[in-house]
Design an enzyme around this catalytic site. Structure first.
Site, PDB file in Angstrom:
ATOM      1  N   LEU A 255       1.014  -1.413   0.222  1.00 30.43           N
ATOM      2  CA  LEU A 255       0.176  -0.115   0.163  1.00 30.43           C
ATOM      3  C   LEU A 255       0.983   1.000   0.019  1.00 30.43           C
ATOM      4  CD1 LEU A 255      -3.331  -0.812   2.480  1.00 30.43           C
ATOM      5  CD2 LEU A 255      -3.239  -0.567   0.310  1.00 30.43           C
ATOM      6  N   ASP A 256       0.653   2.486  -1.196  1.00 31.70           N
ATOM      7  CA  ASP A 256       1.166   3.557  -0.362  1.00 31.70           C
ATOM      8  C   ASP A 256       1.087   4.179   0.528  1.00 31.70           C
ATOM      9  OD1 ASP A 256       0.859   3.109  -3.692  1.00 31.70           O
ATOM     10  OD2 ASP A 256      -0.807   4.818  -3.906  1.00 31.70           O
ATOM     11  N   THR A 257       2.099   4.521   0.850  1.00 36.13           N
ATOM     12  CA  THR A 257       2.646   5.728   2.606  1.00 36.13           C
ATOM     13  C   THR A 257       1.028   6.220   2.921  1.00 36.13           C
ATOM     14  OG1 THR A 257       5.182   5.221   1.675  1.00 36.13           O
ATOM     15  CG2 THR A 257       4.743   6.921   3.813  1.00 36.13           C
TER      16      THR A 257
END
Length: 391
Positions: A255-257
């Site tokens: 998942l993106d930050t």
């Protein structure tokens, strides 16, 4: 008229002569001619039995037997000169064969033979060998116990089920009785089956159970956490939520930050690989906050495909969840896993994303799990995940 004595004497002798002739033809001597030997004490035709059962008084007592009587009796000469039809020679003494002489003592060097010849005694060593041979013949061989009597391999099925969280052992036995448990594709119909949790595939109601050797967790990743188990820059990462674990875990996908939501952690490598492989097409759902107004055909455009720099990207499902003024909360479901795929698709359609949360990964839903909380997946959830990817 008085008869003469000559005639009466002739008639008497004729009667007597006829009786004598019959006795001679019968082969028996006249009563007055029978002689009994004092040593035998019995009849000449049955030596050794003086009117009843008994032994002869002296060994070899038949020596004085009438020779004429023995010669007159019919019979064949047997081996050794003994007449079979007449008096038989005594054992070892030369007397009648039927008369029993004294038994040979230990010092006499032999036992009486069946036909009058002495048989030497067998040595004690030979007797011991015969006894040992007979014992060996009748000795029972060691029992060959079946494998179930030794150390059985594996673990009892109800114990594995109980450890996996399916209930108490008694409850797991009831599951087996209800034929709801499968091992390697076959329904278990009896108690006490032993299994190897590392190799055997165990299912309850068609769902694979999570054994002790595999761990499955669901984390609601907060924004700002890096999707890695370690970060060389010292930023907060997923590894900070699974410390003090005996088994090394790794994340399923990324998942993106800045993206929040559900991310799975496990040590089951094959499951993690299949969940992220495009071949199995595991669907993932996201909630995106965007600014409106949005056209009615936005969902159709996303389903038909949006052209990106690395190819077309298509959504499997789209719907508007909430609308407050210009603020829209939409749900996008797709099975692709390319980097920033949801943000790039909505931005290409003209609606940049303000906030993004992943709410579902295959059959696993985020639900009301709080941000930053880690929970262990239930056996039912693990079974649904494995069924999703044909495990």
């Amino acid at each position: 008229m008085r008869s003469s004595g000559r005639n009466s004497n002739r008639n008497h002798r004729g009667a007597g002569n006829s009786r004598d002739d019959r006795q001679k033809r019968a082969g028996r001597p006249r009563p007055e001619e029978r002689r009994y030997d004092a040593g035998s004490g019995g009849r000449p035709d049955k030596p050794g039995r003086p009117g009843g059962p008994g032994k002869s008084a002296k060994p070899g007592g038949a020596k004085g037997q009438d020779r004429r009587q023995g010669q007159g009796q019919e019979g064949r000469q047997g081996p050794g000169g003994a007449s079979r039809g007449g008096p038989k020679a005594g054992a070892g003494t030369g007397g009648p064969k039927g008369s029993k002489g004294p038994k040979a003592g230990p010092g006499q060097g032999g036992r009486s033979g069946a036909r009058g010849r002495s048989v030497p005694a067998r040595p004690r060593e030979y007797e011991a060998q015969i006894e040992e041979r007979n014992r060996a013949r009748h000795a029972k061989s060691a029992l060959k116990l079946p494998k179930t009597f030794g150390e059985a391999e594996g673990e009892r099925l109800q114990k594995v089920l109980a450890r996996a969280g399916m209930g108490s052992r008694r409850a797991c036995e009831e599951l087996i009785d209800q034929r709801r448990v499968e091992v390697n594709g076959e329904i278990v119909v009896e108690q006490g089956l032993r299994v190897d949790p590392e190799k055997d595939e165990i299912k309850v109601d068609g769902l694979t159970i999570a054994t002790q050797s595999y761990l499955f967790f669901a984390l609601n990743k907060p924004a700002g956490v890096v999707s890695s188990m370690e970060d060389p820059e010292g930023r907060q990462c997923l590894g900070d939520y699974v410390t003090n674990r005996e088994t090394r875990l790794f994340h399923v996908g990324r998942l993106d930050t800045e993206t929040e939501g559900l991310i799975l952690l496990t040590n089951h490598g094959e499951l993690a690989h299949r969940l992220t492989h495009p071949r199995y097409g595991v669907a993932k759902s996201y909630l995106a906050a965007i600014q409106g107004p949005i056209p009615r055909d936005l969902g159709k455009r996303l389903k038909d495909g949006v052209k990106l720099e690395d190819g077309y990207a298509r959504a499997d499902h789209f719907k508007v969840v909430e609308n407050t003024g210009k603020n829209y909360l939409v749900e996008v479901t797709l099975h692709e896993g390319r980097k920033h795929i949801v943000r790039r698709m909505l931005a290409e359609a003209g609606f940049p994303v303000d906030k993004l949360v992943r709410t579902r990964f295959g059959p696993i839903a985020l639900g009301d799990q709080k941000s930053g909380w880690l929970r262990r997946l239930t056996n039912t959830e693990v079974g649904m995940l494995m069924r999703e990817v044909d495990l």
